[in-house]
Write a protein that holds these residues in place. Structure first.
Motif, PDB file in Angstrom:
ATOM      1  N   ALA A   1       9.747   8.739 -15.427  1.00  0.00           N
ATOM      2  CA  ALA A   1      11.057   8.966 -14.807  1.00  0.00           C
ATOM      3  C   ALA A   1      10.900   9.414 -13.357  1.00  0.00           C
ATOM      4  O   ALA A   1      11.627   8.943 -12.485  1.00  0.00           O
ATOM      5  CB  ALA A   1      11.848   9.995 -15.609  1.00  0.00           C
ATOM      6  N   CYS A   2       9.947  10.302 -13.096  1.00  0.00           N
ATOM      7  CA  CYS A   2       9.707  10.777 -11.724  1.00  0.00           C
ATOM      8  C   CYS A   2       9.251   9.638 -10.817  1.00  0.00           C
ATOM      9  O   CYS A   2       9.723   9.510  -9.686  1.00  0.00           O
ATOM     10  CB  CYS A   2       8.670  11.896 -11.717  1.00  0.00           C
ATOM     11  SG  CYS A   2       9.245  13.449 -12.394  1.00  0.00           S
ATOM     12  N   VAL A   3       8.337   8.827 -11.311  1.00  0.00           N
ATOM     13  CA  VAL A   3       7.829   7.705 -10.513  1.00  0.00           C
ATOM     14  C   VAL A   3       8.954   6.701 -10.260  1.00  0.00           C
ATOM     15  O   VAL A   3       9.138   6.238  -9.138  1.00  0.00           O
ATOM     16  CB  VAL A   3       6.612   7.036 -11.196  1.00  0.00           C
ATOM     17  CG1 VAL A   3       6.231   5.746 -10.498  1.00  0.00           C
ATOM     18  CG2 VAL A   3       5.433   8.002 -11.220  1.00  0.00           C
TER      19      VAL A   3
ATOM     20  N   ALA B   1       0.837  -1.210   0.000  1.00  0.00           N
ATOM     21  CA  ALA B   1       0.000   0.000   0.000  1.00  0.00           C
ATOM     22  C   ALA B   1       0.869   1.256   0.000  1.00  0.00           C
ATOM     23  O   ALA B   1       0.536   2.247  -0.654  1.00  0.00           O
ATOM     24  CB  ALA B   1      -0.943   0.000   1.198  1.00  0.00           C
ATOM     25  N   GLU B   2       1.996   1.204   0.709  1.00  0.00           N
ATOM     26  CA  GLU B   2       2.923   2.336   0.723  1.00  0.00           C
ATOM     27  C   GLU B   2       3.512   2.574  -0.663  1.00  0.00           C
ATOM     28  O   GLU B   2       3.658   3.716  -1.098  1.00  0.00           O
ATOM     29  CB  GLU B   2       4.058   2.081   1.711  1.00  0.00           C
ATOM     30  CG  GLU B   2       3.625   1.951   3.158  1.00  0.00           C
ATOM     31  CD  GLU B   2       4.783   1.495   4.049  1.00  0.00           C
ATOM     32  OE1 GLU B   2       5.935   1.872   3.761  1.00  0.00           O
ATOM     33  OE2 GLU B   2       4.513   0.773   5.019  1.00  0.00           O
ATOM     34  N   VAL B   3       3.856   1.502  -1.359  1.00  0.00           N
ATOM     35  CA  VAL B   3       4.430   1.616  -2.698  1.00  0.00           C
ATOM     36  C   VAL B   3       3.403   2.205  -3.662  1.00  0.00           C
ATOM     37  O   VAL B   3       3.721   3.094  -4.459  1.00  0.00           O
ATOM     38  CB  VAL B   3       4.938   0.245  -3.200  1.00  0.00           C
ATOM     39  CG1 VAL B   3       5.380   0.311  -4.650  1.00  0.00           C
ATOM     40  CG2 VAL B   3       6.066  -0.251  -2.304  1.00  0.00           C
ATOM     41  N   ILE B   4       2.169   1.735  -3.582  1.00  0.00           N
ATOM     42  CA  ILE B   4       1.102   2.253  -4.440  1.00  0.00           C
ATOM     43  C   ILE B   4       0.912   3.745  -4.188  1.00  0.00           C
ATOM     44  O   ILE B   4       0.853   4.543  -5.131  1.00  0.00           O
ATOM     45  CB  ILE B   4      -0.209   1.466  -4.211  1.00  0.00           C
ATOM     46  CG1 ILE B   4      -0.062   0.046  -4.770  1.00  0.00           C
ATOM     47  CG2 ILE B   4      -1.404   2.189  -4.829  1.00  0.00           C
ATOM     48  CD1 ILE B   4      -1.186  -0.896  -4.385  1.00  0.00           C
ATOM     49  N   ALA B   5       0.822   4.122  -2.929  1.00  0.00           N
ATOM     50  CA  ALA B   5       0.634   5.536  -2.587  1.00  0.00           C
ATOM     51  C   ALA B   5       1.813   6.381  -3.056  1.00  0.00           C
ATOM     52  O   ALA B   5       1.623   7.484  -3.586  1.00  0.00           O
ATOM     53  CB  ALA B   5       0.427   5.687  -1.080  1.00  0.00           C
ATOM     54  N   LEU B   6       3.015   5.883  -2.883  1.00  0.00           N
ATOM     55  CA  LEU B   6       4.211   6.606  -3.315  1.00  0.00           C
ATOM     56  C   LEU B   6       4.202   6.819  -4.821  1.00  0.00           C
ATOM     57  O   LEU B   6       4.474   7.921  -5.306  1.00  0.00           O
ATOM     58  CB  LEU B   6       5.468   5.844  -2.895  1.00  0.00           C
ATOM     59  CG  LEU B   6       6.803   6.420  -3.348  1.00  0.00           C
ATOM     60  CD1 LEU B   6       7.022   7.807  -2.761  1.00  0.00           C
ATOM     61  CD2 LEU B   6       7.932   5.493  -2.949  1.00  0.00           C
ATOM     62  N   ALA B   7       3.886   5.788  -5.576  1.00  0.00           N
ATOM     63  CA  ALA B   7       3.839   5.910  -7.036  1.00  0.00           C
ATOM     64  C   ALA B   7       2.811   6.947  -7.471  1.00  0.00           C
ATOM     65  O   ALA B   7       3.085   7.778  -8.341  1.00  0.00           O
ATOM     66  CB  ALA B   7       3.521   4.550  -7.667  1.00  0.00           C
ATOM     67  N   GLU B   8       1.651   6.932  -6.845  1.00  0.00           N
ATOM     68  CA  GLU B   8       0.609   7.886  -7.214  1.00  0.00           C
ATOM     69  C   GLU B   8       0.972   9.309  -6.791  1.00  0.00           C
ATOM     70  O   GLU B   8       0.708  10.262  -7.524  1.00  0.00           O
ATOM     71  CB  GLU B   8      -0.738   7.427  -6.669  1.00  0.00           C
ATOM     72  CG  GLU B   8      -1.222   6.168  -7.393  1.00  0.00           C
ATOM     73  CD  GLU B   8      -2.527   5.603  -6.892  1.00  0.00           C
ATOM     74  OE1 GLU B   8      -3.036   6.032  -5.824  1.00  0.00           O
ATOM     75  OE2 GLU B   8      -3.062   4.693  -7.563  1.00  0.00           O
ATOM     76  N   ARG B   9       1.620   9.466  -5.648  1.00  0.00           N
ATOM     77  CA  ARG B   9       2.078  10.804  -5.241  1.00  0.00           C
ATOM     78  C   ARG B   9       3.156  11.336  -6.190  1.00  0.00           C
ATOM     79  O   ARG B   9       3.264  12.530  -6.411  1.00  0.00           O
ATOM     80  CB  ARG B   9       2.625  10.784  -3.814  1.00  0.00           C
ATOM     81  CG  ARG B   9       1.583  10.767  -2.734  1.00  0.00           C
ATOM     82  CD  ARG B   9       2.160  11.085  -1.351  1.00  0.00           C
ATOM     83  NE  ARG B   9       3.331  10.292  -1.001  1.00  0.00           N
ATOM     84  CZ  ARG B   9       3.304   9.113  -0.379  1.00  0.00           C
ATOM     85  NH1 ARG B   9       2.144   8.577  -0.033  1.00  0.00           N
ATOM     86  NH2 ARG B   9       4.412   8.469  -0.088  1.00  0.00           N
ATOM     87  N   ALA B  10       3.937  10.435  -6.762  1.00  0.00           N
ATOM     88  CA  ALA B  10       5.032  10.825  -7.647  1.00  0.00           C
ATOM     89  C   ALA B  10       4.572  11.108  -9.074  1.00  0.00           C
ATOM     90  O   ALA B  10       5.362  11.546  -9.896  1.00  0.00           O
ATOM     91  CB  ALA B  10       6.107   9.749  -7.649  1.00  0.00           C
TER      92      ALA B  10
END
Length: 95
Positions: free
Chosen positions: A66-68, A32-41
């Motif tokens: 590239a940002c993600v 869930a942290e990875v999913i949230a991080l990708a979407e924030r990025a």
């Protein structure tokens, strides 16, 4: 399928779903942290790929990719990233 045929990632993002995602997140909450991080990025949507723990992120363009990728590569729970900027060989629409 219309979203896939148009090639519009913004139209495709809301249609992405994986029935196994909730179970994968229950087993490995870091997903869930990875999913949230990708979407924030900058990912339009990030989901569990298959039964986990791999996460796939849909982005609107190569700059966002590239940002993600950078955000995920510098994140604690992520072990590796692969970036694809074009249709994958062998992928095709069925039906």
């Amino acid at each position: 399928t219309a979203a896939l045929r148009t090639g519009d990632p913004g139209a495709l993002a809301p249609a992405l779903h994986n029935d196994l995602q909730a179970a994968a997140v229950d087993l490995r909450p870091a997903i869930a942290e990875v999913i949230a991080l990708a979407e924030r990025a900058g990912a339009l949507r990030a989901i569990v790929s298959g039964s986990g723990p791999t996460v796939a992120a849909l982005v609107p363009d190569s700059g966002s990719a590239a940002c993600v990728a950078r955000a995920l590569e510098t994140s604690g729970p992520v072990r590796g990233t692969v970036r694809v900027d074009a249709p994958v060989a062998g992928a095709r629409m069925v039906g």
